[in-house]
Design a protein around this motif. Structure first.
Motif, PDB file in Angstrom:
ATOM      1  N   MET A   1      -5.663 -16.044  -6.506  1.00  0.00           N
ATOM      2  CA  MET A   1      -5.377 -14.640  -6.810  1.00  0.00           C
ATOM      3  C   MET A   1      -5.024 -13.902  -5.519  1.00  0.00           C
ATOM      4  O   MET A   1      -5.592 -14.170  -4.447  1.00  0.00           O
ATOM      5  CB  MET A   1      -6.594 -13.961  -7.444  1.00  0.00           C
ATOM      6  N   THR A   2      -4.105 -12.963  -5.617  1.00  0.00           N
ATOM      7  CA  THR A   2      -3.762 -12.094  -4.492  1.00  0.00           C
ATOM      8  C   THR A   2      -3.770 -10.658  -4.981  1.00  0.00           C
ATOM      9  O   THR A   2      -3.209 -10.339  -6.025  1.00  0.00           O
ATOM     10  CB  THR A   2      -2.385 -12.431  -3.907  1.00  0.00           C
ATOM     11  N   PHE A   3      -4.409  -9.784  -4.197  1.00  0.00           N
ATOM     12  CA  PHE A   3      -4.492  -8.376  -4.578  1.00  0.00           C
ATOM     13  C   PHE A   3      -4.789  -7.537  -3.342  1.00  0.00           C
ATOM     14  O   PHE A   3      -5.161  -8.056  -2.283  1.00  0.00           O
ATOM     15  CB  PHE A   3      -5.569  -8.151  -5.645  1.00  0.00           C
ATOM     16  N   THR A   4      -4.615  -6.224  -3.507  1.00  0.00           N
ATOM     17  CA  THR A   4      -4.939  -5.307  -2.420  1.00  0.00           C
ATOM     18  C   THR A   4      -6.315  -4.699  -2.636  1.00  0.00           C
ATOM     19  O   THR A   4      -6.761  -4.502  -3.764  1.00  0.00           O
ATOM     20  CB  THR A   4      -3.916  -4.159  -2.312  1.00  0.00           C
ATOM     21  N   ILE A   5      -6.971  -4.431  -1.528  1.00  0.00           N
ATOM     22  CA  ILE A   5      -8.194  -3.628  -1.511  1.00  0.00           C
ATOM     23  C   ILE A   5      -7.876  -2.442  -0.621  1.00  0.00           C
ATOM     24  O   ILE A   5      -7.546  -2.623   0.564  1.00  0.00           O
ATOM     25  CB  ILE A   5      -9.391  -4.434  -0.999  1.00  0.00           C
ATOM     26  N   GLU A   6      -7.921  -1.204  -1.168  1.00  0.00           N
ATOM     27  CA  GLU A   6      -7.382  -0.052  -0.459  1.00  0.00           C
ATOM     28  C   GLU A   6      -8.152   1.233  -0.765  1.00  0.00           C
ATOM     29  O   GLU A   6      -7.596   2.195  -1.292  1.00  0.00           O
ATOM     30  CB  GLU A   6      -5.912   0.135  -0.802  1.00  0.00           C
ATOM     31  N   PRO A   7      -9.434   1.273  -0.435  1.00  0.00           N
ATOM     32  CA  PRO A   7     -10.228   2.448  -0.799  1.00  0.00           C
ATOM     33  C   PRO A   7      -9.719   3.736  -0.169  1.00  0.00           C
ATOM     34  O   PRO A   7      -9.343   3.775   1.002  1.00  0.00           O
ATOM     35  CB  PRO A   7     -11.628   2.099  -0.276  1.00  0.00           C
ATOM     36  N   MET A   8      -9.700   4.794  -0.993  1.00  0.00           N
ATOM     37  CA  MET A   8      -9.454   6.165  -0.542  1.00  0.00           C
ATOM     38  C   MET A   8     -10.796   6.880  -0.596  1.00  0.00           C
ATOM     39  O   MET A   8     -11.392   7.005  -1.673  1.00  0.00           O
ATOM     40  CB  MET A   8      -8.434   6.838  -1.456  1.00  0.00           C
ATOM     41  N   ILE A   9     -11.275   7.326   0.553  1.00  0.00           N
ATOM     42  CA  ILE A   9     -12.606   7.915   0.674  1.00  0.00           C
ATOM     43  C   ILE A   9     -12.458   9.372   1.112  1.00  0.00           C
ATOM     44  O   ILE A   9     -11.740   9.660   2.076  1.00  0.00           O
ATOM     45  CB  ILE A   9     -13.461   7.129   1.687  1.00  0.00           C
ATOM     46  N   ASN A  10     -13.142  10.261   0.411  1.00  0.00           N
ATOM     47  CA  ASN A  10     -13.030  11.695   0.678  1.00  0.00           C
ATOM     48  C   ASN A  10     -14.284  12.250   1.331  1.00  0.00           C
ATOM     49  O   ASN A  10     -15.398  11.824   1.007  1.00  0.00           O
ATOM     50  CB  ASN A  10     -12.785  12.465  -0.623  1.00  0.00           C
ATOM     51  N   ALA A  11     -14.076  13.249   2.183  1.00  0.00           N
ATOM     52  CA  ALA A  11     -15.211  13.911   2.820  1.00  0.00           C
ATOM     53  C   ALA A  11     -15.968  14.788   1.826  1.00  0.00           C
ATOM     54  O   ALA A  11     -17.170  15.011   1.975  1.00  0.00           O
ATOM     55  CB  ALA A  11     -14.733  14.742   4.000  1.00  0.00           C
ATOM     56  N   GLY A  12     -15.269  15.312   0.817  1.00  0.00           N
ATOM     57  CA  GLY A  12     -15.898  16.155  -0.196  1.00  0.00           C
ATOM     58  C   GLY A  12     -15.881  15.479  -1.557  1.00  0.00           C
ATOM     59  O   GLY A  12     -16.233  14.312  -1.694  1.00  0.00           O
ATOM     60  N   THR A  13     -15.462  16.226  -2.565  1.00  0.00           N
ATOM     61  CA  THR A  13     -15.408  15.688  -3.922  1.00  0.00           C
ATOM     62  C   THR A  13     -14.357  14.592  -4.052  1.00  0.00           C
ATOM     63  O   THR A  13     -13.373  14.579  -3.312  1.00  0.00           O
ATOM     64  CB  THR A  13     -15.096  16.812  -4.932  1.00  0.00           C
ATOM     65  N   GLU A  14     -14.561  13.702  -5.026  1.00  0.00           N
ATOM     66  CA  GLU A  14     -13.572  12.650  -5.275  1.00  0.00           C
ATOM     67  C   GLU A  14     -12.364  13.148  -6.053  1.00  0.00           C
ATOM     68  O   GLU A  14     -11.367  12.448  -6.193  1.00  0.00           O
ATOM     69  CB  GLU A  14     -14.217  11.483  -6.044  1.00  0.00           C
TER      70      GLU A  14
ATOM     71  N   SER B   1      -9.366  13.185   3.671  1.00  0.00           N
ATOM     72  CA  SER B   1      -9.391  11.898   2.981  1.00  0.00           C
ATOM     73  C   SER B   1      -8.847  10.841   3.925  1.00  0.00           C
ATOM     74  O   SER B   1      -7.942  11.119   4.723  1.00  0.00           O
ATOM     75  CB  SER B   1      -8.539  11.954   1.713  1.00  0.00           C
ATOM     76  N   ALA B   2      -9.394   9.635   3.838  1.00  0.00           N
ATOM     77  CA  ALA B   2      -8.909   8.525   4.664  1.00  0.00           C
ATOM     78  C   ALA B   2      -8.746   7.292   3.790  1.00  0.00           C
ATOM     79  O   ALA B   2      -9.348   7.180   2.718  1.00  0.00           O
ATOM     80  CB  ALA B   2      -9.876   8.238   5.814  1.00  0.00           C
ATOM     81  N   GLN B   3      -7.925   6.361   4.261  1.00  0.00           N
ATOM     82  CA  GLN B   3      -7.665   5.128   3.508  1.00  0.00           C
ATOM     83  C   GLN B   3      -7.323   4.003   4.463  1.00  0.00           C
ATOM     84  O   GLN B   3      -6.675   4.210   5.487  1.00  0.00           O
ATOM     85  CB  GLN B   3      -6.510   5.330   2.525  1.00  0.00           C
ATOM     86  N   PHE B   4      -7.766   2.798   4.097  1.00  0.00           N
ATOM     87  CA  PHE B   4      -7.300   1.558   4.725  1.00  0.00           C
ATOM     88  C   PHE B   4      -6.984   0.576   3.620  1.00  0.00           C
ATOM     89  O   PHE B   4      -7.567   0.623   2.524  1.00  0.00           O
ATOM     90  CB  PHE B   4      -8.367   0.972   5.656  1.00  0.00           C
ATOM     91  N   GLU B   5      -6.081  -0.363   3.915  1.00  0.00           N
ATOM     92  CA  GLU B   5      -5.658  -1.322   2.884  1.00  0.00           C
ATOM     93  C   GLU B   5      -5.263  -2.643   3.513  1.00  0.00           C
ATOM     94  O   GLU B   5      -4.589  -2.684   4.547  1.00  0.00           O
ATOM     95  CB  GLU B   5      -4.453  -0.762   2.121  1.00  0.00           C
ATOM     96  N   HIS B   6      -5.683  -3.724   2.858  1.00  0.00           N
ATOM     97  CA  HIS B   6      -5.210  -5.063   3.192  1.00  0.00           C
ATOM     98  C   HIS B   6      -4.827  -5.803   1.913  1.00  0.00           C
ATOM     99  O   HIS B   6      -5.342  -5.501   0.822  1.00  0.00           O
ATOM    100  CB  HIS B   6      -6.289  -5.864   3.915  1.00  0.00           C
ATOM    101  N   THR B   7      -3.937  -6.772   2.064  1.00  0.00           N
ATOM    102  CA  THR B   7      -3.621  -7.718   1.000  1.00  0.00           C
ATOM    103  C   THR B   7      -4.467  -8.972   1.212  1.00  0.00           C
ATOM    104  O   THR B   7      -4.495  -9.527   2.318  1.00  0.00           O
ATOM    105  CB  THR B   7      -2.122  -8.080   1.003  1.00  0.00           C
ATOM    106  N   VAL B   8      -5.144  -9.401   0.150  1.00  0.00           N
ATOM    107  CA  VAL B   8      -6.160 -10.454   0.250  1.00  0.00           C
ATOM    108  C   VAL B   8      -5.811 -11.599  -0.697  1.00  0.00           C
ATOM    109  O   VAL B   8      -5.374 -11.379  -1.829  1.00  0.00           O
ATOM    110  CB  VAL B   8      -7.552  -9.884  -0.115  1.00  0.00           C
ATOM    111  N   LEU B   9      -6.025 -12.826  -0.222  1.00  0.00           N
ATOM    112  CA  LEU B   9      -5.891 -14.049  -1.016  1.00  0.00           C
ATOM    113  C   LEU B   9      -7.274 -14.635  -1.255  1.00  0.00           C
ATOM    114  O   LEU B   9      -8.073 -14.761  -0.316  1.00  0.00           O
ATOM    115  CB  LEU B   9      -5.026 -15.067  -0.262  1.00  0.00           C
ATOM    116  N   VAL B  10      -7.576 -14.983  -2.512  1.00  0.00           N
ATOM    117  CA  VAL B  10      -8.814 -15.695  -2.809  1.00  0.00           C
ATOM    118  C   VAL B  10      -8.598 -17.162  -2.481  1.00  0.00           C
ATOM    119  O   VAL B  10      -7.695 -17.810  -3.026  1.00  0.00           O
ATOM    120  CB  VAL B  10      -9.217 -15.537  -4.286  1.00  0.00           C
ATOM    121  N   THR B  11      -9.416 -17.708  -1.570  1.00  0.00           N
ATOM    122  CA  THR B  11      -9.306 -19.105  -1.156  1.00  0.00           C
ATOM    123  C   THR B  11     -10.361 -19.950  -1.875  1.00  0.00           C
ATOM    124  O   THR B  11     -11.159 -19.439  -2.660  1.00  0.00           O
ATOM    125  CB  THR B  11      -9.484 -19.229   0.363  1.00  0.00           C
ATOM    126  N   ALA B  12     -10.377 -21.232  -1.575  1.00  0.00           N
ATOM    127  CA  ALA B  12     -11.316 -22.138  -2.247  1.00  0.00           C
ATOM    128  C   ALA B  12     -12.769 -21.761  -1.976  1.00  0.00           C
ATOM    129  O   ALA B  12     -13.640 -21.940  -2.843  1.00  0.00           O
ATOM    130  CB  ALA B  12     -11.054 -23.578  -1.798  1.00  0.00           C
TER     131      ALA B  12
END
Length: 258
Positions: free
Chosen positions: A200-213, A232-243
């Protein structure tokens, strides 16, 4: 969720190449982004670098009718900020730059929040926690884990520091298409959701807010901001599930795999 595409070894290798190239784009930007440049300057230098230097394609351009090669989201902008020739970076800003790149038919997606030199301690703390939260989610990834475990790890880390997790936008499967199944929520309950499988391949990219969501979309139809106008801040990577775990396909040179 029934349409999740499991990548073959050959397809994973092509995605690895797209991710490696995208990491080079951010390495270039690390020395470029500074106060005084416009968000359109960032767009233009990235588009030239992807097309001319890397012989690849900025996958966001033309997607869903979008005209530009990336998103630039400053301060209270959560995501999908549109580059502008009028918007210059100020010395206290934080800016998320979200870029997609397609090479040999496969897409990688990643983003980083850059902190300008005079940003406040409050801004710096939010950005650092958001980066940590992304990694807390990534480190959960392995065959047999569930997407709820990923979301829960992110949510726990962010909320423990007093921040909120944006609900309306999430990570996503990625490969030949920019947005594939599954949807990857950045909040959730342990032992719930899709069971992860190798390939599987997918992104993990949380958007985190200082106040309300809570968020709202501006009149341009793209730009999403915090409803309370807090950062608000965000980081993102593309991830592969390995064995036996995960591989971050868009890993930067200064980062280490978990």
């Amino acid at each position: 969720m029934n349409n999740v595409t499991i990548k073959t070894a050959q397809e994973a290798e092509l995605m690895r190449e797209s991710g490696r190239l995208l990491a080079q784009v951010f390495a270039m930007l690390d020395d470029y982004i500074q106060p005084g440049i416009t968000t359109m300057d960032i767009n233009n230098v990235v588009e030239r670098f992807i097309t001319d230097e890397l012989k690849a394609r900025p996958a966001s351009k033309g997607q869903y009718g979008y005209e530009y090669s990336l998103n630039t989201s400053i301060n209270e902008v959560v995501c999908h900020g549109v580059p502008s020739e009028r918007k210059k970076l100020a010395s206290k800003d934080i800016i998320n730059v979200d870029i997609t790149l397609e090479k040999n038919g496969f897409i990688a997606d990643s983003s980083t929040t850059y902190v300008m030199p005079d940003a406040t301690p409050i801004a710096k703390a939010l950005v650092q926690t958001t980066y940590e939260a992304m990694w807390e989610g990534i480190k959960v990834v392995k065959p047999g884990a569930r997407l709820g475990d990923v979301g829960h790890a992110i949510q726990q880390h962010a909320e423990k520091q007093g921040y909120s997790v944006v609900r309306e936008y999430c990570g996503h499967g990625i490969g030949r298409e920019m947005h594939e199944d599954p949807q990857v929520l950045h909040y959730g309950l342990p032992n719930t959701g899709l069971v992860l499988q190798e390939g599987m391949t997918f992104t993990i990219e949380p958007m985190i807010n200082a106040g309300t969501e809570k968020t709202k979309t501006k009149k341009d139809g793209w730009t999403v901001i915090t409803r309370d106008k807090k950062l608000s801040a965000q980081f993102e990577h593309t991830v592969l599930v390995t064995a036996d775990g995960y591989e971050v396909l868009t890993l930067r040179a200064h980062e280490q795999q978990g």
